[in-house]
Motif scaffolding. Structure first.
Motif, PDB file in Angstrom:
ATOM      1  N   SER A 159      31.787  52.964  41.509  1.00  0.00           N
ATOM      2  CA  SER A 159      33.153  53.052  41.130  1.00  0.00           C
ATOM      3  C   SER A 159      33.500  54.297  42.184  1.00  0.00           C
ATOM      4  O   SER A 159      32.716  54.799  42.959  1.00  0.00           O
ATOM      5  CB  SER A 159      33.309  53.607  39.816  1.00  0.00           C
ATOM      6  OG  SER A 159      32.572  54.895  39.664  1.00  0.00           O
ATOM      7  N   TYR A 191      41.859  50.104  36.806  1.00  0.00           N
ATOM      8  CA  TYR A 191      40.806  49.340  36.863  1.00  0.00           C
ATOM      9  C   TYR A 191      40.414  48.803  38.231  1.00  0.00           C
ATOM     10  O   TYR A 191      39.366  49.050  38.788  1.00  0.00           O
ATOM     11  CB  TYR A 191      40.433  48.188  35.857  1.00  0.00           C
ATOM     12  CG  TYR A 191      39.532  47.373  35.969  1.00  0.00           C
ATOM     13  CD1 TYR A 191      37.941  47.703  35.660  1.00  0.00           C
ATOM     14  CD2 TYR A 191      39.751  46.179  36.796  1.00  0.00           C
ATOM     15  CE1 TYR A 191      37.067  46.899  35.785  1.00  0.00           C
ATOM     16  CE2 TYR A 191      38.535  45.297  36.807  1.00  0.00           C
ATOM     17  CZ  TYR A 191      37.206  45.588  36.449  1.00  0.00           C
ATOM     18  OH  TYR A 191      36.133  44.620  36.575  1.00  0.00           O
ATOM     19  N   HIS A 192      41.527  48.061  38.597  1.00  0.00           N
ATOM     20  CA  HIS A 192      41.209  47.483  39.898  1.00  0.00           C
ATOM     21  C   HIS A 192      41.072  48.512  41.163  1.00  0.00           C
ATOM     22  O   HIS A 192      40.146  48.297  41.988  1.00  0.00           O
ATOM     23  CB  HIS A 192      42.521  46.378  40.297  1.00  0.00           C
ATOM     24  CG  HIS A 192      42.234  45.748  41.730  1.00  0.00           C
ATOM     25  ND1 HIS A 192      42.659  46.232  42.782  1.00  0.00           N
ATOM     26  CD2 HIS A 192      41.642  44.541  41.831  1.00  0.00           C
ATOM     27  CE1 HIS A 192      42.292  45.305  43.654  1.00  0.00           C
ATOM     28  NE2 HIS A 192      41.785  44.136  43.131  1.00  0.00           N
ATOM     29  N   PHE A 241      37.164  50.175  40.588  1.00  0.00           N
ATOM     30  CA  PHE A 241      36.048  49.313  40.563  1.00  0.00           C
ATOM     31  C   PHE A 241      36.151  48.098  41.423  1.00  0.00           C
ATOM     32  O   PHE A 241      35.080  47.567  41.712  1.00  0.00           O
ATOM     33  CB  PHE A 241      35.644  48.616  39.252  1.00  0.00           C
ATOM     34  CG  PHE A 241      35.563  49.844  38.127  1.00  0.00           C
ATOM     35  CD1 PHE A 241      34.281  50.318  38.084  1.00  0.00           C
ATOM     36  CD2 PHE A 241      36.534  50.312  37.152  1.00  0.00           C
ATOM     37  CE1 PHE A 241      33.782  51.444  37.016  1.00  0.00           C
ATOM     38  CE2 PHE A 241      36.100  51.085  36.207  1.00  0.00           C
ATOM     39  CZ  PHE A 241      34.914  51.912  36.270  1.00  0.00           C
ATOM     40  N   LYS A 242      37.540  47.720  41.884  1.00  0.00           N
ATOM     41  CA  LYS A 242      37.421  46.451  42.839  1.00  0.00           C
ATOM     42  C   LYS A 242      38.169  46.742  44.033  1.00  0.00           C
ATOM     43  O   LYS A 242      38.374  45.610  44.930  1.00  0.00           O
ATOM     44  CB  LYS A 242      38.172  45.476  42.024  1.00  0.00           C
ATOM     45  CG  LYS A 242      37.339  45.150  40.594  1.00  0.00           C
ATOM     46  CD  LYS A 242      36.077  44.274  41.159  1.00  0.00           C
ATOM     47  CE  LYS A 242      35.368  43.913  39.624  1.00  0.00           C
ATOM     48  NZ  LYS A 242      34.331  43.288  39.870  1.00  0.00           N
ATOM     49  N   SER A 243      38.699  47.920  44.435  1.00  0.00           N
ATOM     50  CA  SER A 243      39.538  48.287  45.568  1.00  0.00           C
ATOM     51  C   SER A 243      38.595  47.906  46.810  1.00  0.00           C
ATOM     52  O   SER A 243      37.555  48.129  47.081  1.00  0.00           O
ATOM     53  CB  SER A 243      40.425  49.442  45.478  1.00  0.00           C
ATOM     54  OG  SER A 243      39.365  50.416  45.654  1.00  0.00           O
ATOM     55  N   SER A 244      39.670  47.783  47.927  1.00  0.00           N
ATOM     56  CA  SER A 244      39.078  47.605  49.126  1.00  0.00           C
ATOM     57  C   SER A 244      38.569  48.839  49.785  1.00  0.00           C
ATOM     58  O   SER A 244      37.539  49.121  50.434  1.00  0.00           O
ATOM     59  CB  SER A 244      40.096  46.926  50.139  1.00  0.00           C
ATOM     60  OG  SER A 244      41.365  47.961  50.133  1.00  0.00           O
ATOM     61  N   ALA A 253      35.135  49.331  48.648  1.00  0.00           N
ATOM     62  CA  ALA A 253      34.258  48.615  49.296  1.00  0.00           C
ATOM     63  C   ALA A 253      33.896  49.131  50.633  1.00  0.00           C
ATOM     64  O   ALA A 253      32.809  49.173  51.097  1.00  0.00           O
ATOM     65  CB  ALA A 253      34.895  47.337  49.568  1.00  0.00           C
TER      66      ALA A 253
END
Length: 254
Positions: A45, A224-225, A228-231, A234
Motif C-alpha cells: 500500500s 481504495y484505488h 492500493f492500486k494507483s500508478s 506501482a
C-alpha cells in the motif's frame, strides 16, 4: 434517552432514507478504515511502501554529520500540514456562521430546483455533521504537526555512524523508531485528508440521501484505488524492498 429519541424523530420525520444514509456512511467509512489497516499488513500500500522509504531515509541520515537537509525536508512536510490545518479552521468558521443563518440557508435551498424541501432542523444537523468532520480533520492535522516535530528532535539527536549499521541494534532501533514516527505523522495527515474527501460526499446529502450513499461509495473507492492500486504505488513499489513490511505493524492505528 427519551430526549435523544424525540430529537431523532423530529429530525427525520418520515425520512427513513436520511437515517439509512447516515448509518450507511458510518458503516462504509469505518469499514474501509478497518479494511485498509488490515490489508496494509498483507499487501503493498502507499502507507507501507512509503514507510520503507522512510527507513532508507533514516539509515542515510545516520551517515550524515550535517542533518540540515533532513530537517529541511521535515519542515517542508510540516508546511503542507499547516496549510490544511489553517484551512480547516477557516472552513469551520464558515460552517459555524452558516448555522446561525439556517433560515437564510433554507430560503436559498428552496430556490435551487434539484434540492428537495428540507426543514431548518435538517439543515442544521447536516451542517453540524460537516463541522464534526472538519473538527476531526483539524485534530488530525495538528497531531501530525506535533509528530513531525518529534521526528525533527529524533533526527537531530541521532548519533553519527558511518558504514553498515545493520548489526548495530541500538542504531537500527533509532532508525526504525524515527521512521515510525514519520509514518505516524504522515498517516495522521492522510486521515485528515480523508475527512476532506468524506465532506464532499456529505455535501450531496442535500440533494438526496440515495445520492449521498452512492457518493460515499465512490469516494471510498477512489481512496481504495489510490492507496492500493494507483500508478504512483506501482512506481514506488518498483524499487522497494518488500521485506521492510515486517516493521509496519500498528504504525498507522488511530
Amino acid at each position: 434517552m427519551e430526549t435523544i429519541t424525540s430529537y431523532i424523530a423530529a429530525l427525520f420525520p418520515d425520512h427513513s432514507w436520511n437515517l439509512l444514509a447516515l448509518v450507511w456512511f458510518i458503516v462504509v467509512v469505518r469499514g474501509y478504515q478497518a479494511y485498509a489497516i488490515k490489508a496494509s499488513r498483507s499487501k503493498d500500500s502507499l502507507a507501507g511502501v512509503l514507510h520503507a522509504y522512510r527507513q532508507r531515509w533514516m539509515i542515510r541520515m545516520i551517515d550524515r554529520e550535517m542533518r540540515m537537509a533532513d530537517i529541511g525536508a521535515v519542515a517542508n512536510l510540516e508546511r503542507y500540514v499547516t496549510l490544511f490545518a489553517s484551512s480547516s479552521l477557516l472552513i469551520l468558521a464558515g460552517l459555524v456562521t452558516l448555522v446561525g443563518y439556517t433560515d437564510d440557508v433554507v430560503h436559498i435551498g428552496r430556490g435551487i430546483p434539484f434540492l428537495p424541501p428540507q426543514s431548518p432542523l435538517e439543515w442544521q444537523f447536516k451542517l453540524f455533521f460537516l463541522i464534526l468532520l472538519f473538527v476531526y480533520a483539524f485534530f488530525k492535522f495538528t497531531w501530525s504537526l506535533r509528530q513531525y516535530g518529534f521526528a525533527t528532535v529524533m533526527i537531530s539527536s541521532a548519533p553519527v555512524a558511518h558504514g553498515d549499521i545493520s548489526d548495530n541494534k541500538d542504531l537500527m532501533d533509532h532508525v526504525n523508531r524515527s521512521a515510525k514516527v514519520l509514518s505516524m505523522a504522515g498517516n495522521n495527515f492522510n486521515f485528515g485528508l480523508r475527512a476532506y474527501y468524506y465532506s464532499l460526499a456529505v455535501l450531496t446529502w442535500s440533494i438526496h440521501p440515495l445520492v449521498f450513499m452512492v457518493t460515499t461509495c465512490v469516494v471510498v473507492y477512489i481512496l481504495y484505488h489510490r492507496e492500493f492500486k494507483s500508478s504512483s504505488l506501482a512506481e514506488l513499489r518498483g524499487s522497494n524492498d518488500s521485506k521492510n513490511r515486517k516493521t509496519l505493524v500498528d504504525y498507522h492505528l488511530i
